[in-house]
Design a protein around this motif. Structure first.
Motif, mmCIF file in Angstrom:
data_model
loop_
_atom_site.group_PDB
_atom_site.id
_atom_site.type_symbol
_atom_site.label_atom_id
_atom_site.label_comp_id
_atom_site.label_asym_id
_atom_site.label_seq_id
_atom_site.Cartn_x
_atom_site.Cartn_y
_atom_site.Cartn_z
ATOM 1 N N SER A 524 0.836 -1.199 0.000
ATOM 2 C CA SER A 524 0.000 0.000 0.000
ATOM 3 C C SER A 524 0.874 1.253 0.000
ATOM 4 N N SER A 568 -3.876 3.688 -1.647
ATOM 5 C CA SER A 568 -4.103 2.552 -2.538
ATOM 6 C C SER A 568 -3.421 1.325 -1.975
ATOM 7 N N SER A 570 -2.611 -2.961 -3.194
ATOM 8 C CA SER A 570 -2.724 -3.990 -4.219
ATOM 9 C C SER A 570 -1.971 -5.242 -3.791
ATOM 10 N N SER A 583 -7.254 -5.287 -5.167
ATOM 11 C CA SER A 583 -6.723 -3.931 -5.191
ATOM 12 C C SER A 583 -7.842 -2.975 -4.839
ATOM 13 N N GLN A 584 -7.474 -1.856 -4.228
ATOM 14 C CA GLN A 584 -8.464 -0.849 -3.881
ATOM 15 C C GLN A 584 -7.761 0.499 -3.738
ATOM 16 N N SER A 585 -8.516 1.550 -3.952
ATOM 17 C CA SER A 585 -7.966 2.897 -3.812
ATOM 18 C C SER A 585 -9.064 3.834 -3.333
ATOM 19 N N THR A 587 -9.566 8.110 -2.930
ATOM 20 C CA THR A 587 -8.962 9.390 -3.273
ATOM 21 C C THR A 587 -9.915 10.527 -2.940
ATOM 22 N N TYR A 604 -13.839 5.890 -4.692
ATOM 23 C CA TYR A 604 -13.336 4.586 -4.231
ATOM 24 C C TYR A 604 -13.436 3.593 -5.377
#
Length: 786
Positions: A524, A568, A570, A583-585, A587, A604
């Motif tokens: 991350s 983020s 992954s 994976s995720q983010s 912002t 998201y």
């Protein structure tokens, strides 16, 4: 061989009859040579001028010449003290023709013949040909082609040569008519039949060929059958016999497997022995086998593997852990002893890279978590491999740890990679469904000149947009993985010219930005960004009341400073076309003091890959967005709205046609703006919204008949999503956020990694269609994955 022996004996008898007395050789003459050189004869002959010879030495000489394989007849004569050798050479192979083969390629057959000593220019031996013919017959039988026939014809040709004609009738693969397991009482026939890769003829056999008998497949099926019992406590299970029967016409096969199941055993006790090297409580925590469980060989071997990997993490690369079961037949229990032999701790001598013809070594080396000179950690070596795969530069990454010759405590770590396209350099004339004719040139490269840096330079001109952009990201601006990126762009967009029914306006945007990324863990990172952007708005043919009102309230020219912070994560196994991990983010982007407008957006994105088996993977994905104004700005500016529908959203619907609709304008153009008055009879048009909710489920599967699946992804999907507006006002067809108003579709999607970038297309059928939404069954995209 018998003929050679007979000839040698006759020659020896003749020598014995003609040359009863020994003599000294004054000269040696060889008659009958055509292709074989005299040097080859004299090299094989154990006699020289001046030698004293007798009958025994002459017989030995004849045998030596026969062993060369060059001759089919040899006679030794004497003229005074001159030794005369008369030979008849074997013919050579001038040509080889193979007919009728399909299951085995001609190239493979030729290689096999050459390895057996049959090739053009080689000496012909009929025994070798017969052996090859029998071996071919056996190969076809192993494939289940019992009716196959292999005939070999030898055609004499001038100058002591022969041509070989091999005619093959492969026949058909015998189909399995019945598979019968005899002796099973615990598990029924249907359960055991599902373990077999071989199947009786069914409606899928035409595609899967699973009803074709093959000896290798049967061996694998028997091992699966044995493992099934061993994993369920039947440690004495035995396959007593296997019979494979063929019908007289050689078209059908009957398979019978006789088994003895034995009794079910449970685990009585589990013990450890040997030099553990790590704390015993850590090793015990890895024991999947517990007293009272039904014995399972799979669980036992998995436990051994876990302990081996744990020792490998400490540098004991050559550790050997064996689970040894001891059965007690009186109460049907088993004691299991895990014997640990750690061996010596191994250290890494060198880390080597192979196959990276474009990518610099340092790009690979900076992803390493295993260091040279340190002890060889299985975890760190595997983690380094995973990081290389996540780069997205390689189709495949493999690692080997061979021991260093002459040492017993050192290994080399060899990473072999196969590179794939990671960008494009193009000058293009193209056409897109929603944008019409596209003229442009671009450089987009995630591995620019093999440096690992991401660079994009582009000029694009379409019917509704002109765009110039430059971007650069150095993922290792510092040695510890802090990334630096900057970009500049100019966009002139006029939705009046776009062949999509959306509310029209024009916006010219000029901006530049910089971003920093900071790793906070192995998987991350945090990202900070700052962008300055100048926007100028114009109304269009279908300009709506909302746009007129926004321009009246806020103006038509804005200078905004946007700050962003993002997180983020992954754990994907690959950077492109992943099949495992997630994976995720998240912002947050907001304007800062000094900007003409005050608004923010929170986004998201997430996806999860869950393997079902070796061939099938489930992918879950979602994208959520929310934006709003604050301070003096009422609501999210309309040109920052979210849109839904299209290839990377809800497939099966036209781009940006989902969500709230606009209110057609019935007033005059705004003073000082160059727009026009909209048509009062114009239907409401998609206007976007400040809330985005979309996602879906995909089942990834291999495309039939394609051997290399590494650059290809196929899936069946279910997409759902829509855009909503929390400030509907007077807009028609505007609904609050609700799952009952979601659009959805199902379909088939394909992505192929080409030299120009990912090429994707989908065939989708909407299953829930909101009012006024426009559908589109076939969609495609070049340059982005899904």
């Amino acid at each position: 061989m018998k003929r050679l022996l007979l000839t040698a004996v006759l020659s020896a008898l003749m020598i014995a009859e003609v040359h009863a007395e020994s003599f000294t050789i004054s000269d040696i003459r060889v008659n009958g040579l055509q292709r074989v050189s005299a040097g080859s004869v004299f090299g094989a002959l154990p006699l020289n001028v001046g030698d004293q010879v007798d009958d025994r030495r002459l017989v030995d000489s004849t045998r030596s010449l026969f062993k060369t394989g060059f001759f089919q007849d040899i006679q030794l004569n004497r003229d005074g003290n001159v030794l005369i050798i008369n030979v008849v050479e074997r013919p050579s192979v001038s040509s080889i023709e193979i007919e009728g083969n399909k299951a085995i390629s001609t190239e493979d057959l030729m290689k096999g013949l050459k390895q057996s000593g049959l090739a053009e220019g080689e000496i012909f031996q009929r025994a070798t040909l017969e052996g090859v013919r029998n071996e071919l017959q056996r190969q076809y039988v192993a494939q289940g082609r019992y009716s196959a026939e292999v005939d070999a014809e030898v055609v004499p040709q001038p100058r002591n040569r022969v041509g070989l004609k091999i005619k093959i009738n492969e026949g058909t693969v015998a189909a399995i008519q019945h598979i019968n397991v005899v002796g099973n009482t615990v598990f029924d026939d249907e359960t055991l039949g599902q373990l077999f890769e071989l199947k009786t003829t069914n409606w899928l056999s035409f595609f899967k060929n699973d009803d074709k008998y093959a000896r290798e497949k049967l061996s694998g099926d028997l091992e699966r059958l044995r493992s099934y019992y061993l994993d369920r406590g039947y440690i004495n299970m035995d396959i007593a016999s296997t019979q494979v029967s063929i019908t007289p016409d050689k078209k059908h096969v009957y398979i019978t497997v006789n088994i003895n199941e034995g009794e079910k055993y449970t685990v009585r006790d589990v013990k450890l022995s040997g030099d553990l090297k790590v704390p015993e409580d850590q090793v015990k925590s890895l024991l999947l086998v517990q007293p009272g469980q039904v014995f399972s060989r799979k669980v036992m071997t998995t436990t051994s593997d876990l302990i081996t990997r744990r020792l490998g993490n400490e540098g004991y690369t050559f550790a050997n852990v064996n689970g040894v079961p001891q059965a007690h037949d009186e109460d049907h229990t088993v004691d299991i002893m895990f014997v640990v032999d750690p061996g010596k701790r191994a250290y890494v001598n060198r880390i080597n890279y192979r196959g990276n013809t474009k990518t610099e070594d340092q790009v690979l080396r900076r992803e390493m978590r295993q260091m040279e000179g340190g002890w060889a950690s299985t975890y760190l070596i595997d983690q380094s491999k995973t990081r290389l795969e996540r780069l997205g530069f390689f189709k495949e990454v493999n690692v080997e740890t061979p021991p260093v010759p002459g040492t017993d405590d050192q290994v080399d770590v060899n990473y072999s990679v196969e590179e794939q396209a990671s960008g494009s350099i193009t000058a293009s004339v193209g056409f897109a469904q929603s944008a019409g004719l596209i003229l442009g040139g671009s450089i987009s490269q995630s591995n620019f000149l093999g440096s690992g840096n991401k660079v994009s330079i582009g000029l694009t001109r379409s019917e509704y947009q002109t765009r110039y952009n430059f971007g650069f990201v150095d993922p290792y601006f510092t040695a510890d993985g802090v990334s630096l990126g900057y970009n500049a762009f100019y966009r002139s967009t006029d939705y009046d010219d776009l062949d999509v029914d959306v509310a029209s306006y024009a916006v010219d945007s000029l901006g530049a930005g910089v971003s920093l990324g900071y790793p906070i863990s192995e998987t991350s990172r945090l990202t900070y960004g700052l962008t300055v952007q100048q926007d100028k708005l114009k109304t269009g043919r279908y300009t709506v009341d909302e746009i007129f009102k926004f321009i009246q309230d806020e103006g038509d020219s804005f200078l905004n400073f946007k700050a962003s912070i993002g997180w983020s994560e992954s754990t994907l196994n690959k950077g492109v076309l992943a099949t495992r991990g997630h994976s995720q983010s998240l912002t947050l982007e907001t304007t800062v003091p000094g900007s003409d407008l005050s608004f923010y957006k929170l986004d998201y994105r997430g996806q999860l890959f869950k393997p079902i088996n070796n061939d099938y993977t489930l992918r879950l994905h979602t994208e959520l967005g929310y934006g709003d104004g604050f301070g003096s700005t009422s609501g999210l500016p309309f040109y920052e709205n979210y849109y839904a529908g299209g290839f990377n959203s809800v497939r099966g619907f036209k781009d940006s046609t989902l969500g709230p609709r606009s209110t057609p304008s019935r007033g005059a153009a705004v003073t000082g703006n160059q727009g026009t008055i909209a048509d009062p009879d114009q239907d409401p048009l998609p206007f976007g919204g400040n809330v985005l909710v979309q996602g879906g489920v995909e089942l990834l599967f291999p495309l039939p008949f394609v051997k290399d699946q590494r650059s290809l992804r196929t899936s069946v999907f279910w997409d759902v999503g829509n855009v909503f507006d929390t400030n509907c006002g007077s807009k028609p067809d505007c609904t609050k956020v609700g799952f009952s108003d979601m659009a959805s579709s199902v379909g088939l999607g394909v992505t192929w990694i080409t030299a120009l970038g990912p090429l994707s297309f989908s065939l989708a059928m909407p299953i829930k269609k909101p009012d006024d939404a426009d559908t589109q069954v076939f969609q495609f995209s070049l340059g982005q994955t899904f």
